[in-house]
Scaffold this motif. Structure first.
Motif, PDB file in Angstrom:
ATOM      1  N   GLU A 476      41.691  36.169  34.971  1.00  0.00           N
ATOM      2  CA  GLU A 476      41.021  35.360  33.959  1.00  0.00           C
ATOM      3  C   GLU A 476      41.972  34.981  32.826  1.00  0.00           C
ATOM      4  O   GLU A 476      41.873  33.896  32.267  1.00  0.00           O
ATOM      5  N   SER A 480      42.827  31.222  31.542  1.00  0.00           N
ATOM      6  CA  SER A 480      42.565  30.812  30.164  1.00  0.00           C
ATOM      7  C   SER A 480      43.728  30.018  29.586  1.00  0.00           C
ATOM      8  O   SER A 480      43.521  29.100  28.787  1.00  0.00           O
ATOM      9  N   ALA A 483      43.284  26.573  30.895  1.00  0.00           N
ATOM     10  CA  ALA A 483      42.065  25.951  30.379  1.00  0.00           C
ATOM     11  C   ALA A 483      42.226  25.473  28.944  1.00  0.00           C
ATOM     12  O   ALA A 483      41.510  24.559  28.521  1.00  0.00           O
ATOM     13  N   ARG A 490      38.387  26.540  22.390  1.00  0.00           N
ATOM     14  CA  ARG A 490      37.373  27.438  22.938  1.00  0.00           C
ATOM     15  C   ARG A 490      37.979  28.815  23.167  1.00  0.00           C
ATOM     16  O   ARG A 490      39.181  28.967  23.368  1.00  0.00           O
ATOM     17  N   ILE A 495      33.972  32.016  29.875  1.00  0.00           N
ATOM     18  CA  ILE A 495      33.745  30.845  30.701  1.00  0.00           C
ATOM     19  C   ILE A 495      32.668  30.011  30.016  1.00  0.00           C
ATOM     20  O   ILE A 495      31.563  30.490  29.786  1.00  0.00           O
ATOM     21  N   ARG A 501      32.054  23.816  31.840  1.00  0.00           N
ATOM     22  CA  ARG A 501      32.482  24.794  32.845  1.00  0.00           C
ATOM     23  C   ARG A 501      33.224  24.122  33.993  1.00  0.00           C
ATOM     24  O   ARG A 501      34.119  24.723  34.594  1.00  0.00           O
ATOM     25  N   TRP A 504      36.740  24.141  33.230  1.00  0.00           N
ATOM     26  CA  TRP A 504      37.298  25.485  33.348  1.00  0.00           C
ATOM     27  C   TRP A 504      37.590  25.805  34.816  1.00  0.00           C
ATOM     28  O   TRP A 504      38.643  26.351  35.140  1.00  0.00           O
TER      29      TRP A 504
END
Length: 653
Positions: A476, A480, A483, A490, A495, A501, A504
């Motif tokens: 994750e 990130s 993303a 953000r 998520i 989303r 993402w």
């Protein structure tokens, strides 16, 4: 940058010196008294090409200007602006590293067409302006200017056909492309970039240099005859070139909005070169006030390209140019079809996206009472969504959700067609432009899936990586980072909800697709050395398995543009993100320890990893506390003796 037509082996530096111990000079591309431009090979990145500009020690003022400007340029992130790398001082000279771009400059493309008696058509130039203005808008919004827009500093990139801005900074100004104010020493400002862009358009349309297009007596521009068929486009260019400040566009975004309302011409490819251009203001018999419009001269039919060259073999440059032009046809066709079908049918299609939802309200199905300019602006949005193959229903939900998040006091109510809601509709359009500039950075295979990604897609990707030894928390964190480019501001670890989303998920697919994983088994007391490469903008992850309770000594060496971080088996941060270095990890309870190395440089880079597992530190028992000693009674001093004498003799007893 494609040097197939301009490379001269005699320009190669005879001694091929290394700059900053890593860049080997290969080819001098240009040289003036103020600076030199080189192509170099980055030895720490597999000899990948890098552009290097050298500012000599004698140019102290120019060096200082670059030192001040370069950190700001390094913060520019746009797909049509190269990434700016190191600023190097060596032997008194200042070297500036920049990402290398493969393609052909518009000066090279124009020269190739001149040989075939061809120039750029009005449709091509209109599309070029629409593609360049968003990049200029991003620069101007950060208080930056290009400063030297000309065909030589614009590149058509091979991989996607998009124009790229090259050669920023105060190194010089190409004669003829800058407004007179720039020649008088005024610093570059936003409107000067727009002026230069209009001159570039005239040069590409006519095949003539600026000096041939500017009337020396009246200082009026001579307009290419091809613009007679596109009067709206000529009107925009007139405003860009206006000497009157109040007649100019206030921003690149305003100029883009005006050009988006220009219908796409029927001709969307190269056209035959005309023998002459039309003079906007003919040489007057008597002095006339500057800027008074005059009737245009009759248009003379342009000569057709000679058929004598039809059977001749085409050069490699011509073949590459035609291939690049071919990649633009889907975009051009979409724009032409939208004009033919008309605005009304376009809005009908816009209102029937594949994804429907409760937020598909006024922003999707606009009443006919809206001003024509707004309807046309949304039609242009439809054109771009169609050309980029983006699900319009999902995209409109994305913009709606962004607007509602920005104005929570509206309670989920989208703007309508009333005059009171006109400012909100303007904000909606600006948000749409911003999101589209982010989404178009994604490759085609990901853009077409936006709106259709599912949680199952993410779980499958995550499970595949976890099965290779990564913890879910590390996966994750990898996502990130990718993303943040698509979803700025953000929280990195969360998520987001739909429709955000989908971006993402797309970032997860893009970011994890290039992550290379190499598991390493460490042995007690044995030093192991591993060499590896990390792609530009990519990452390399090393799950390191250790004997239970052992300690880890880890050293990573490589480019200074790389970063490393170390995680435990559960994803806990053992060493925070920072430069490559030597670290010592205490007794490891669980394996694997996960080393993540990321490359923020301009090209692929090499690293050397050295590691050793040490046995746990032996517990040394604490020394036993001595037993308490009972004090012995002192003997009474003998009669007649001194008090100190008995004390001195007492240890002997």
């Amino acid at each position: 940058m494609d040097l197939s037509a301009t490379t001269d082996p005699t320009n190669t530096h005879p001694n091929a010196p290394l700059i900053a111990g890593r860049y080997r000079l290969e080819l001098q591309l240009s040289a003036t008294e103020r600076s030199e431009l080189w192509r170099a090979a980055d030895q720490l990145a597999g000899d990948a090409s890098v552009a290097l500009r050298r500012v000599p020690a004698e140019q102290e003022q120019l060096q200082q200007a670059f030192r001040s400007l370069w950190p700001r340029l390094q913060g520019v992130l746009h797909p049509q602006v190269p990434r700016f790398g190191e600023l190097i001082e060596q032997d008194g000279a200042l070297w500036l590293a920049c990402e290398w771009q493969e393609g052909s400059s518009y000066a090279e493309l124009l020269a190739s067409r001149r040989e075939r008696q061809l120039v750029f058509g009005a449709g091509e130039v209109l599309l070029l302006l629409r593609q360049l203005l968003p990049a200029l808008a991003v620069l101007h919004s950060q208080g930056l200017c290009h400063g030297d827009l000309c065909p030589a500093n614009l590149l058509r990139r091979d991989r996607d056909g998009l124009p790229v801005l090259l050669d920023f900074g105060p190194a010089g100004v190409t004669p003829g492309y800058a407004p007179p104010e720039r020649g008088r020493g005024e610093p570059p400002v936003a409107w000067m970039d727009l002026y230069s862009l209009a001159v570039v358009a005239l040069v590409l349309l006519s095949g003539e240099e600026p000096a041939q297009l500017l009337d020396p007596a009246t200082l009026a521009w001579r307009w290419p005859a091809s613009l007679d068929a596109v009067p709206a486009m000529q009107a925009v260019l007139e405003r860009l070139l206006s000497a009157e400040a109040e007649a100019r566009f206030p921003s690149a975004s305003a100029a883009l909005q005006a050009l988006q309302q220009v219908p796409m011409p029927d001709s969307t490819g190269p056209v035959a070169r005309a023998d002459r251009t039309v003079v906007l203001v003919p040489p007057p018999v008597a002095p006339r006030p500057q800027g008074v419009a005059q009737p245009a001269l009759p248009v003379v039919a342009a000569p057709q390209a000679s058929s004598a060259t039809a059977g001749l073999p085409r050069s490699r440059q011509e073949l590459k140019e035609e291939a690049a032009e071919g990649r633009l046809w889907p975009v051009v066709i979409a724009l032409v079809v939208s004009v033919v079908l008309g605005t009304g049918l376009g809005w009908l299609l816009l209102s029937r996206g594949r994804v429907a939802g409760p937020t598909a309200g006024p922003s999707v199905q606009l009443p006919s009472s809206l001003p024509p300019a707004e309807v046309n602006q949304r039609q242009q949005l439809l054109n771009r969504l169609r050309a980029l193959q983006i699900d319009r229903g999902w995209f409109l939900k994305l913009v709606d959700a962004s607007l509602l998040a920005q104005y929570p006091e509206r309670g989920g109510r989208l703007p309508g067609d009333s005059l009171d809601d006109a400012p909100l509709r303007k904000v909606w359009n600006e948000l749409a432009e911003d999101w589209l500039s982010r989404v178009e950075q994604l490759p085609l295979e990901l853009r077409t899936r936006l709106g259709r990604f599912t949680a199952g897609d993410w779980r499958r990707r995550q499970s595949a990586l976890v099965s290779q030894g990564l913890s879910g928390a590390v996966v994750e964190q990898l996502v990130s980072g990718s993303a943040q480019n698509l979803l700025p501001g953000r929280s990195a670890g969360d998520i987001p909800p739909e429709p955000f989303r989908q971006l993402w998920y797309a970032a997860a697919e893009q970011g994890l697709a290039d992550v290379r994983i190499e598991a390493i088994q460490a042995q007690l007391g044995e030093t192991r050395v591993v060499s590896a490469s990390v792609p530009a903008g990519g990452a390399r992850l090393f799950p390191i398995r250790l004997p239970p309770q052992s300690r880890l000594v880890l050293g990573v060496n490589g480019s200074p543009l790389m970063q490393m971080s170390v995680f435990g088996a559960d994803g806990a941060v053992l060493e925070a993100r920072g430069p490559l270095r030597v670290v010592n990890i205490g007794a490891v309870q669980r394996s694997p320890v996960q080393l993540l190395v990321t490359n923020e440089g301009l090209a692929l880079a090499l690293i050397t990893l050295s590691l050793r597992a040490d046995p746990p530190q032996l517990a040394i028992p604490a020394p036993a506390a001595p037993s308490p000693v009972q004090p012995q009674p002192r003997p009474e001093p003998a009669p007649g003796s001194e008090p100190g004498q008995a004390a001195a003799e007492s240890p002997a007893n």
